[in-house]
Design a protein around this motif. Sequence first.
Motif, PDB file in Angstrom:
ATOM      1  N   ASN A  78       0.852  -1.191   0.000  1.00  0.00           N
ATOM      2  CA  ASN A  78       0.000   0.000   0.000  1.00  0.00           C
ATOM      3  C   ASN A  78       0.887   1.239   0.000  1.00  0.00           C
ATOM      4  OD1 ASN A  78      -2.816  -1.353   0.848  1.00  0.00           O
ATOM      5  ND2 ASN A  78      -1.179  -2.250   2.075  1.00  0.00           N
ATOM      6  N   GLN A  79       0.432   2.292  -0.689  1.00  0.00           N
ATOM      7  CA  GLN A  79       1.212   3.518  -0.810  1.00  0.00           C
ATOM      8  C   GLN A  79       0.682   4.571   0.159  1.00  0.00           C
ATOM      9  OE1 GLN A  79       3.932   3.688  -2.766  1.00  0.00           O
ATOM     10  NE2 GLN A  79       3.544   1.580  -3.402  1.00  0.00           N
ATOM     11  N   GLY A  80       1.612   5.234   0.855  1.00  0.00           N
ATOM     12  CA  GLY A  80       1.242   6.330   1.741  1.00  0.00           C
ATOM     13  C   GLY A  80       2.098   7.546   1.444  1.00  0.00           C
ATOM     14  N   VAL A  81       1.514   8.735   1.579  1.00  0.00           N
ATOM     15  CA  VAL A  81       2.224   9.991   1.345  1.00  0.00           C
ATOM     16  C   VAL A  81       2.350  10.727   2.674  1.00  0.00           C
ATOM     17  CG1 VAL A  81       2.230  12.193   0.118  1.00  0.00           C
ATOM     18  CG2 VAL A  81       1.346  10.134  -1.001  1.00  0.00           C
ATOM     19  N   TYR A  82       3.527  11.237   2.926  1.00  0.00           N
ATOM     20  CA  TYR A  82       3.816  11.921   4.186  1.00  0.00           C
ATOM     21  C   TYR A  82       2.767  12.976   4.525  1.00  0.00           C
ATOM     22  CZ  TYR A  82       6.410  14.555   7.716  1.00  0.00           C
ATOM     23  OH  TYR A  82       6.797  15.190   8.872  1.00  0.00           O
ATOM     24  N   SER A  83       2.279  12.937   5.767  1.00  0.00           N
ATOM     25  CA  SER A  83       1.307  13.863   6.358  1.00  0.00           C
ATOM     26  C   SER A  83      -0.121  13.656   5.833  1.00  0.00           C
ATOM     27  CB  SER A  83       1.712  15.328   6.160  1.00  0.00           C
ATOM     28  OG  SER A  83       1.407  15.781   4.860  1.00  0.00           O
ATOM     29  N   GLN A  84      -0.319  12.715   4.911  1.00  0.00           N
ATOM     30  CA  GLN A  84      -1.655  12.421   4.411  1.00  0.00           C
ATOM     31  C   GLN A  84      -2.159  11.096   4.980  1.00  0.00           C
ATOM     32  OE1 GLN A  84      -1.950  12.745   0.125  1.00  0.00           O
ATOM     33  NE2 GLN A  84      -0.643  14.557   0.056  1.00  0.00           N
ATOM     34  N   GLN A  85      -3.408  10.741   4.658  1.00  0.00           N
ATOM     35  CA  GLN A  85      -3.979   9.484   5.143  1.00  0.00           C
ATOM     36  C   GLN A  85      -3.529   8.319   4.272  1.00  0.00           C
ATOM     37  OE1 GLN A  85      -8.290   8.700   6.539  1.00  0.00           O
ATOM     38  NE2 GLN A  85      -8.288   7.900   4.463  1.00  0.00           N
ATOM     39  N   ALA A  86      -3.139   7.214   4.913  1.00  0.00           N
ATOM     40  CA  ALA A  86      -2.794   5.988   4.216  1.00  0.00           C
ATOM     41  C   ALA A  86      -3.818   4.917   4.572  1.00  0.00           C
ATOM     42  CB  ALA A  86      -1.392   5.523   4.594  1.00  0.00           C
ATOM     43  N   VAL A  87      -4.074   4.002   3.636  1.00  0.00           N
ATOM     44  CA  VAL A  87      -5.063   2.944   3.841  1.00  0.00           C
ATOM     45  C   VAL A  87      -4.429   1.588   3.534  1.00  0.00           C
ATOM     46  CG1 VAL A  87      -7.337   2.064   3.212  1.00  0.00           C
ATOM     47  CG2 VAL A  87      -6.902   4.526   3.140  1.00  0.00           C
ATOM     48  N   GLU A 111      -7.044 -16.796  11.537  1.00  0.00           N
ATOM     49  CA  GLU A 111      -6.156 -16.617  10.379  1.00  0.00           C
ATOM     50  C   GLU A 111      -5.493 -15.247  10.454  1.00  0.00           C
ATOM     51  OE1 GLU A 111      -4.069 -17.749   8.477  1.00  0.00           O
ATOM     52  OE2 GLU A 111      -5.329 -18.950   7.130  1.00  0.00           O
ATOM     53  N   LYS A 112      -4.449 -15.060   9.673  1.00  0.00           N
ATOM     54  CA  LYS A 112      -3.717 -13.788   9.646  1.00  0.00           C
ATOM     55  C   LYS A 112      -3.206 -13.529   8.235  1.00  0.00           C
ATOM     56  CE  LYS A 112       0.576 -16.076  11.054  1.00  0.00           C
ATOM     57  NZ  LYS A 112       1.629 -16.176  12.085  1.00  0.00           N
ATOM     58  N   GLY A 113      -2.867 -12.289   7.983  1.00  0.00           N
ATOM     59  CA  GLY A 113      -2.304 -11.893   6.689  1.00  0.00           C
ATOM     60  C   GLY A 113      -1.398 -10.686   6.867  1.00  0.00           C
ATOM     61  N   ASN A 114      -0.426 -10.548   5.996  1.00  0.00           N
ATOM     62  CA  ASN A 114       0.550  -9.455   6.075  1.00  0.00           C
ATOM     63  C   ASN A 114       0.419  -8.527   4.872  1.00  0.00           C
ATOM     64  OD1 ASN A 114       1.540 -10.548   8.411  1.00  0.00           O
ATOM     65  ND2 ASN A 114       3.379 -11.432   7.499  1.00  0.00           N
ATOM     66  N   THR A 115       0.718  -7.261   5.095  1.00  0.00           N
ATOM     67  CA  THR A 115       0.770  -6.268   4.026  1.00  0.00           C
ATOM     68  C   THR A 115       1.889  -5.289   4.332  1.00  0.00           C
ATOM     69  OG1 THR A 115      -0.543  -4.668   2.754  1.00  0.00           O
ATOM     70  CG2 THR A 115      -0.907  -4.728   5.130  1.00  0.00           C
ATOM     71  N   TYR A 116       2.216  -4.445   3.360  1.00  0.00           N
ATOM     72  CA  TYR A 116       3.351  -3.526   3.521  1.00  0.00           C
ATOM     73  C   TYR A 116       2.905  -2.112   3.186  1.00  0.00           C
ATOM     74  CZ  TYR A 116       8.210  -1.899   3.436  1.00  0.00           C
ATOM     75  OH  TYR A 116       9.385  -1.250   3.717  1.00  0.00           O
ATOM     76  N   LEU A 117       3.340  -1.163   4.020  1.00  0.00           N
ATOM     77  CA  LEU A 117       3.076   0.259   3.766  1.00  0.00           C
ATOM     78  C   LEU A 117       4.372   0.936   3.341  1.00  0.00           C
ATOM     79  CD1 LEU A 117       1.335   2.821   3.842  1.00  0.00           C
ATOM     80  CD2 LEU A 117       1.900   3.036   6.283  1.00  0.00           C
ATOM     81  N   ARG A 118       4.355   1.491   2.141  1.00  0.00           N
ATOM     82  CA  ARG A 118       5.515   2.231   1.634  1.00  0.00           C
ATOM     83  C   ARG A 118       5.190   3.725   1.653  1.00  0.00           C
ATOM     84  NH1 ARG A 118       9.850   0.457  -0.614  1.00  0.00           N
ATOM     85  NH2 ARG A 118       8.905  -1.579  -1.029  1.00  0.00           N
ATOM     86  N   VAL A 119       6.042   4.501   2.295  1.00  0.00           N
ATOM     87  CA  VAL A 119       5.799   5.938   2.488  1.00  0.00           C
ATOM     88  C   VAL A 119       6.730   6.753   1.587  1.00  0.00           C
ATOM     89  CG1 VAL A 119       5.812   7.845   4.145  1.00  0.00           C
ATOM     90  CG2 VAL A 119       5.083   5.563   4.875  1.00  0.00           C
ATOM     91  N   THR A 120       6.185   7.767   0.958  1.00  0.00           N
ATOM     92  CA  THR A 120       6.979   8.707   0.163  1.00  0.00           C
ATOM     93  C   THR A 120       6.637  10.130   0.586  1.00  0.00           C
ATOM     94  OG1 THR A 120       5.321   8.794  -1.602  1.00  0.00           O
ATOM     95  CG2 THR A 120       7.083   7.152  -1.831  1.00  0.00           C
ATOM     96  N   ALA A 121       7.570  11.027   0.355  1.00  0.00           N
ATOM     97  CA  ALA A 121       7.347  12.456   0.607  1.00  0.00           C
ATOM     98  C   ALA A 121       7.931  13.232  -0.564  1.00  0.00           C
ATOM     99  CB  ALA A 121       8.009  12.891   1.920  1.00  0.00           C
TER     100      ALA A 121
END
Length: 297
Positions: free
Chosen positions: A34-43, A130-140
């Motif tokens: 998942n993509q996140g941007v600095y200071s904004q909301q990530a999902v 059950e469980k699952g993994n995901t990754y958050l990548r942050v950019t600015a």
Amino acid sequence: MALSGMLYWAIGIAAIQAVYCQGNFIKVECDPENQGVYSQQAVLNCKVVSIKKDFQIIKMIWCKVEADKCVGKTMLTFENGKWSAKDERFSSGALEWNEKELSVSLLVQKTQVSDQGSYRFMISTDTGYEKGNTYLRVTAPYSVPVISSVPGINIEDSMPVTLTCNASGGYPPGQIHWFDQLDSNWTKSSALSTIPTQDGRFNLSSVFTTTASSSMALYKCVVVNDKMDKQRAEYQLAIGPGKQEGTKNVKAITAVFVVVGVLAFGILILYIHRRRSRGQCEKSVEDEEDGKALNNS
């Protein structure tokens, strides 16, 4: 025969327990990244799939993962029908049911560079765990670069000039490339400094020394991040006595045009005023002569 029947029964029970323990009654599918941007909301998104249409949720947990283990604060917990969070920046999106599927999401407010990493979603239901993994990548994004030169004025041909390009507040670390007005790449002749900030972002500063030439006075610096997004700036060397930096010359020329325009407008207003005054005087003389003519008649 009785022993044989009991053996088959034990094998059957063991098989059911094995299937149950393996979590085959439910399955968790998460977006790989998942993509996140600095200071904004990530999902961050996951989906629970069950072989049972209506399953009962006992508990759900979101946590950050390091070395395949939850670390630090548990981001979010669902228990007894409600969510609770230890950090107000983390919350849950609306639970969306679609027959045998449940969509869940972790919302991260005011995303920070430190939020980047692996996350785990865990769910316990009446049909299994059950469980699952995901990754958050942050950019600015980096700021628009700013170029300056030393010297900044009175530059002469063949004089050495040092150009500096600065860009701030980006993540991950980026690069600064230099080009002349013919788009020749001078990056290998520059020196880049990458300066970390307290919030995990970076400031970039690149220094490039060239020889001034009136036929090659325009230079560009381009800031590039890992996604090849670009921010650019141009700089005109002020070659010649009394000349300022390129951007300042543009402002000076604009100011001259404004002053000339104001003077021209003032002269036009004065001219119109004088014409009107002269016309009114002539009309007054004519009216006086007409009055005398009427009186004499």
